[in-house]
Scaffold this motif. Structure first.
Motif, PDB file in Angstrom:
ATOM      1  N   PRO A 119      19.656  21.663  10.006  1.00 35.48           N
ATOM      2  CA  PRO A 119      19.541  21.619   8.540  1.00 35.48           C
ATOM      3  C   PRO A 119      19.914  20.272   7.939  1.00 35.48           C
ATOM      4  N   GLY A 120      20.830  19.550   8.582  1.00 35.83           N
ATOM      5  CA  GLY A 120      21.183  18.226   8.076  1.00 35.83           C
ATOM      6  C   GLY A 120      19.998  17.280   8.114  1.00 35.83           C
ATOM      7  N   CYS A 121      19.239  17.330   9.207  1.00 37.31           N
ATOM      8  CA  CYS A 121      18.036  16.511   9.332  1.00 37.31           C
ATOM      9  C   CYS A 121      16.993  16.952   8.303  1.00 37.31           C
ATOM     10  N   ALA A 122      16.800  18.270   8.181  1.00 33.34           N
ATOM     11  CA  ALA A 122      15.834  18.784   7.205  1.00 33.34           C
ATOM     12  C   ALA A 122      16.220  18.382   5.786  1.00 33.34           C
ATOM     13  N   ASN A 123      17.507  18.375   5.499  1.00 36.53           N
ATOM     14  CA  ASN A 123      17.956  17.988   4.169  1.00 36.53           C
ATOM     15  C   ASN A 123      17.689  16.519   3.875  1.00 36.53           C
ATOM     16  N   MET A 124      17.680  15.687   4.912  1.00 39.04           N
ATOM     17  CA  MET A 124      17.316  14.288   4.701  1.00 39.04           C
ATOM     18  C   MET A 124      15.872  14.184   4.220  1.00 39.04           C
ATOM     19  N   PHE A 125      14.987  14.988   4.820  1.00 39.34           N
ATOM     20  CA  PHE A 125      13.597  14.995   4.354  1.00 39.34           C
ATOM     21  C   PHE A 125      13.527  15.499   2.918  1.00 39.34           C
ATOM     22  N   TYR A 149       0.801  -1.229   0.000  1.00 36.85           N
ATOM     23  CA  TYR A 149       0.000   0.000   0.000  1.00 36.85           C
ATOM     24  C   TYR A 149       0.833   1.278   0.000  1.00 36.85           C
ATOM     25  N   ALA A 150       2.014   1.228  -0.556  1.00 38.49           N
ATOM     26  CA  ALA A 150       2.866   2.420  -0.580  1.00 38.49           C
ATOM     27  C   ALA A 150       2.215   3.577  -1.324  1.00 38.49           C
ATOM     28  N   ALA A 151       1.490   3.296  -2.395  1.00 43.21           N
ATOM     29  CA  ALA A 151       0.891   4.362  -3.200  1.00 43.21           C
ATOM     30  C   ALA A 151      -0.191   5.122  -2.444  1.00 43.21           C
ATOM     31  N   ARG A 152      -0.734   4.520  -1.374  1.00 45.85           N
ATOM     32  CA  ARG A 152      -1.798   5.172  -0.596  1.00 45.85           C
ATOM     33  C   ARG A 152      -1.304   5.684   0.754  1.00 45.85           C
ATOM     34  N   THR A 153      -0.086   5.350   1.128  1.00 44.75           N
ATOM     35  CA  THR A 153       0.384   5.633   2.479  1.00 44.75           C
ATOM     36  C   THR A 153       1.009   7.021   2.589  1.00 44.75           C
ATOM     37  N   VAL A 154       0.630   7.718   3.657  1.00 44.03           N
ATOM     38  CA  VAL A 154       1.277   8.966   4.053  1.00 44.03           C
ATOM     39  C   VAL A 154       1.847   8.742   5.452  1.00 44.03           C
ATOM     40  N   ILE A 155       3.125   9.005   5.634  1.00 45.06           N
ATOM     41  CA  ILE A 155       3.719   8.883   6.965  1.00 45.06           C
ATOM     42  C   ILE A 155       3.484  10.221   7.670  1.00 45.06           C
ATOM     43  N   THR A 156       2.435  10.275   8.481  1.00 47.31           N
ATOM     44  CA  THR A 156       2.015  11.550   9.065  1.00 47.31           C
ATOM     45  C   THR A 156       2.803  11.925  10.316  1.00 47.31           C
ATOM     46  N   GLU A 157       3.626  11.003  10.819  1.00 47.82           N
ATOM     47  CA  GLU A 157       4.579  11.331  11.886  1.00 47.82           C
ATOM     48  C   GLU A 157       5.842  10.512  11.685  1.00 47.82           C
ATOM     49  N   VAL A 158       6.967  11.210  11.590  1.00 44.94           N
ATOM     50  CA  VAL A 158       8.275  10.561  11.553  1.00 44.94           C
ATOM     51  C   VAL A 158       9.296  11.613  11.949  1.00 44.94           C
ATOM     52  N   GLY A 159      10.242  11.233  12.793  1.00 38.83           N
ATOM     53  CA  GLY A 159      11.233  12.220  13.187  1.00 38.83           C
ATOM     54  C   GLY A 159      12.219  11.693  14.207  1.00 38.83           C
ATOM     55  N   VAL A 160      13.209  12.521  14.494  1.00 40.12           N
ATOM     56  CA  VAL A 160      14.218  12.250  15.518  1.00 40.12           C
ATOM     57  C   VAL A 160      14.463  13.550  16.275  1.00 40.12           C
ATOM     58  N   GLU A 161      15.175  13.452  17.378  1.00 41.46           N
ATOM     59  CA  GLU A 161      15.464  14.637  18.171  1.00 41.46           C
ATOM     60  C   GLU A 161      16.490  15.513  17.437  1.00 41.46           C
ATOM     61  N   THR A 162      16.014  16.605  16.898  1.00 42.29           N
ATOM     62  CA  THR A 162      16.898  17.481  16.128  1.00 42.29           C
ATOM     63  C   THR A 162      17.957  18.138  17.010  1.00 42.29           C
ATOM     64  N   PHE A 163      17.687  18.275  18.282  1.00 38.23           N
ATOM     65  CA  PHE A 163      18.627  18.948  19.176  1.00 38.23           C
ATOM     66  C   PHE A 163      19.757  18.029  19.652  1.00 38.23           C
ATOM     67  N   ARG A 164      19.772  16.789  19.195  1.00 38.41           N
ATOM     68  CA  ARG A 164      20.875  15.892  19.575  1.00 38.41           C
ATOM     69  C   ARG A 164      22.169  16.256  18.866  1.00 38.41           C
ATOM     70  N   LYS A 165      22.099  17.154  17.918  1.00 33.62           N
ATOM     71  CA  LYS A 165      23.277  17.692  17.230  1.00 33.62           C
ATOM     72  C   LYS A 165      24.070  16.622  16.471  1.00 33.62           C
ATOM     73  N   VAL A 166      23.353  15.662  15.896  1.00 30.83           N
ATOM     74  CA  VAL A 166      24.010  14.712  15.004  1.00 30.83           C
ATOM     75  C   VAL A 166      23.553  15.001  13.580  1.00 30.83           C
ATOM     76  N   SER A 167      24.455  14.863  12.648  1.00 32.40           N
ATOM     77  CA  SER A 167      24.130  15.132  11.263  1.00 32.40           C
ATOM     78  C   SER A 167      23.910  13.827  10.515  1.00 32.40           C
ATOM     79  N   PHE A 168      23.736  13.926   9.215  1.00 31.28           N
ATOM     80  CA  PHE A 168      23.299  12.766   8.448  1.00 31.28           C
ATOM     81  C   PHE A 168      24.115  12.542   7.191  1.00 31.28           C
ATOM     82  N   TRP A 169      25.355  13.021   7.195  1.00 30.15           N
ATOM     83  CA  TRP A 169      26.116  12.811   5.972  1.00 30.15           C
ATOM     84  C   TRP A 169      26.871  11.488   5.987  1.00 30.15           C
TER      85      TRP A 169
END
Length: 418
Positions: free
Chosen positions: A328-334, A254-274
């Motif tokens: 911004p690193g987390c936001a860039n992942m989105f 059901y990927a074509a119908r699915t919306v992930i309406t909540e997903v996230g991590v603690e942005t203040f943990r100061k880890v990046s995603f590169w």
């Protein structure tokens, strides 16, 4: 029986000429409104991407109206619209399209506040964004009073039924229902409100943890499915592919119908995603990378938790009146998962990356001596190829964090001030 096309044409002309101009205009308007909310089956849900706008004191809002950050119970409609507009404008600049907002019975029944809340919603829509209105039950994970619930939704529907930019999420995280009871609840909801196709997002079972049970119900085939994703739902893993495979199993066909309406991590943990593709990264990095990689591959819309919530450590923006990205690193992942950027890397004054740190006076390198425990000392050492001398440099909220590749521990002065 074969019909004579000439006779049919004459009949239609007779009908049309007997209608007044006013009646024809009304019919056109009604047809236009219907077309606006009767969408074809979506190929994917990537158009529904954005953030949650949440009440810092809880979206359940017991005994009060719900007030997402920036709103108050006594705010004017004009000021509420101004808050909604600046959030929508900042979201668009970030690459998003959708704001998810809470709705409660007391909010919709308030003669003074409901028009104010509509002003905020309408301002977001006017800026070209979509709004998902989600019902939050108070203290439970089911609908405690169905009469009150329907009254609320019908009040909402009176305003937004023909507005394709406003979607309904009937209940958030319906933990207390069996899959059968939940599907029955949704089927009755769709019948009661006589909703058009693709107007609703139906949360999956449990904490919206899987969508397959709801997706399998033939009565619900023309609506979106809502999924929530957090790493502690699935356990602790240090490689992105583990979470990728888990989320895939929760979505099924059901990927074509699915919306992930909540997903996230603690942005203040100061880890990046590169460097998140490595094995042995933090759960936050592995989880967000895996879940968003799956979303990217299947063009699934993701709504970050949270977005605007002035006290939440998961928030996207610093505050409702300071709409600067915390991480911004987390936001860039989105943005990468939405297909908006080629590479999920934040370029600050110094680009996030893996560096060796050399003392200018001694020409020796900062070395963690192979330690993987908290509180261990670091030292200078001759330049070499060891991971002990490789430091991940990450920018978050105006500061840099240095974590050693060996052990992933961060450089910390402790309590030492001398």
């Amino acid at each position: 029986m074969k019909r004579n096309p000439i006779i049919l044409l004459l009949c239609l002309l007779t009908i049309f000429t007997s209608c007044s101009k006013k009646e024809m205009t009304l019919e056109k308007i009604q047809a236009s409104s219907l077309a606006a909310v009767t969408a074809t089956t979506p190929a994917n849900t990537n158009s529904l991407r954005g953030i949650n706008w949440a009440d810092p004191n809880g979206n359940e809002a017991p005994s009060r109206v719900v007030t997402p950050s920036g709103l108050t119970a006594t705010i004017t409609a004009a000021n509420a619209a101004a808050v909604g507009k600046r959030i929508a404008d900042s979201l668009k600049q970030a690459g998003g399209t959708t704001v998810r907002m809470p709705i409660t019975p007391l909010t919709a029944s308030s003669s003074s506040y409901w028009p104010v809340y509509q002003a905020a919603i309408n301002a977001i829509v006017t800026e070209g964004c979509k709004v998902i209105l989600c019902y939050w039950p108070d203290g439970v994970h089911h609908v405690p009073d169905t009469t009150q619930w329907y009254t609320m939704w019908k009040k909402v529907d009176t305003v937004y039924k023909n507005n394709a930019a406003v979607l309904y999420e009937p209940i958030n995280e319906p933990v207390d229902y069996s899959s059968t009871d939940l599907c029955n609840l949704y089927a009755n909801f769709l019948t009661q409100l006589n909703t058009t196709s693709w107007k609703c997002i139906l949360d999956g079972t449990g904490y919206a943890g899987e969508v397959i049970s709801v997706g399998n119900d033939s009565r619900l085939t023309s609506q979106y499915l809502g999924l929530h994703c957090y790493w502690w739902f699935y356990g602790s893993y240090n490689v992105w592919s583990s979470y990728y495979n888990i989320v895939s199993g929760k979505v099924g066909a059901y990927a074509a119908r699915t919306v992930i309406t909540e997903v996230g991590v603690e942005t203040f943990r100061k880890v990046s995603f590169w460097w998140q593709w490595d094995t042995g990264v933090y759960e936050d990095q592995a989880f967000l990378t895996g879940s968003l990689a799956y979303s990217k591959d299947n063009m699934i819309g993701t709504i970050a938790w949270s977005g605007v919530n002035d006290i939440d450590t998961y928030r996207w923006f610093s505050a409702n009146n300071n709409l600067v990205e915390v991480n911004p690193g987390c936001a860039n992942m989105f943005r990468w998962s939405w297909g908006l950027t080629a590479s999920p890397k934040w370029r600050g004054p110094i680009a996030d990356g893996r560096y060796k740190l050399q003392n200018r006076a001694s020409n020796l390198m900062l070395d963690n001596l192979g330690s993987t425990t908290d509180g261990a000392g670091v030292a200078q050492w001759q330049d070499g190829t060891s991971a002990n001398q490789q430091w991940n440099v990450s920018y978050t909220d105006g500061y840099y964090t240095l974590s050693c590749v060996t052990g992933k521990n961060c450089l910390d002065v402790g309590s030492n001030t001398s």
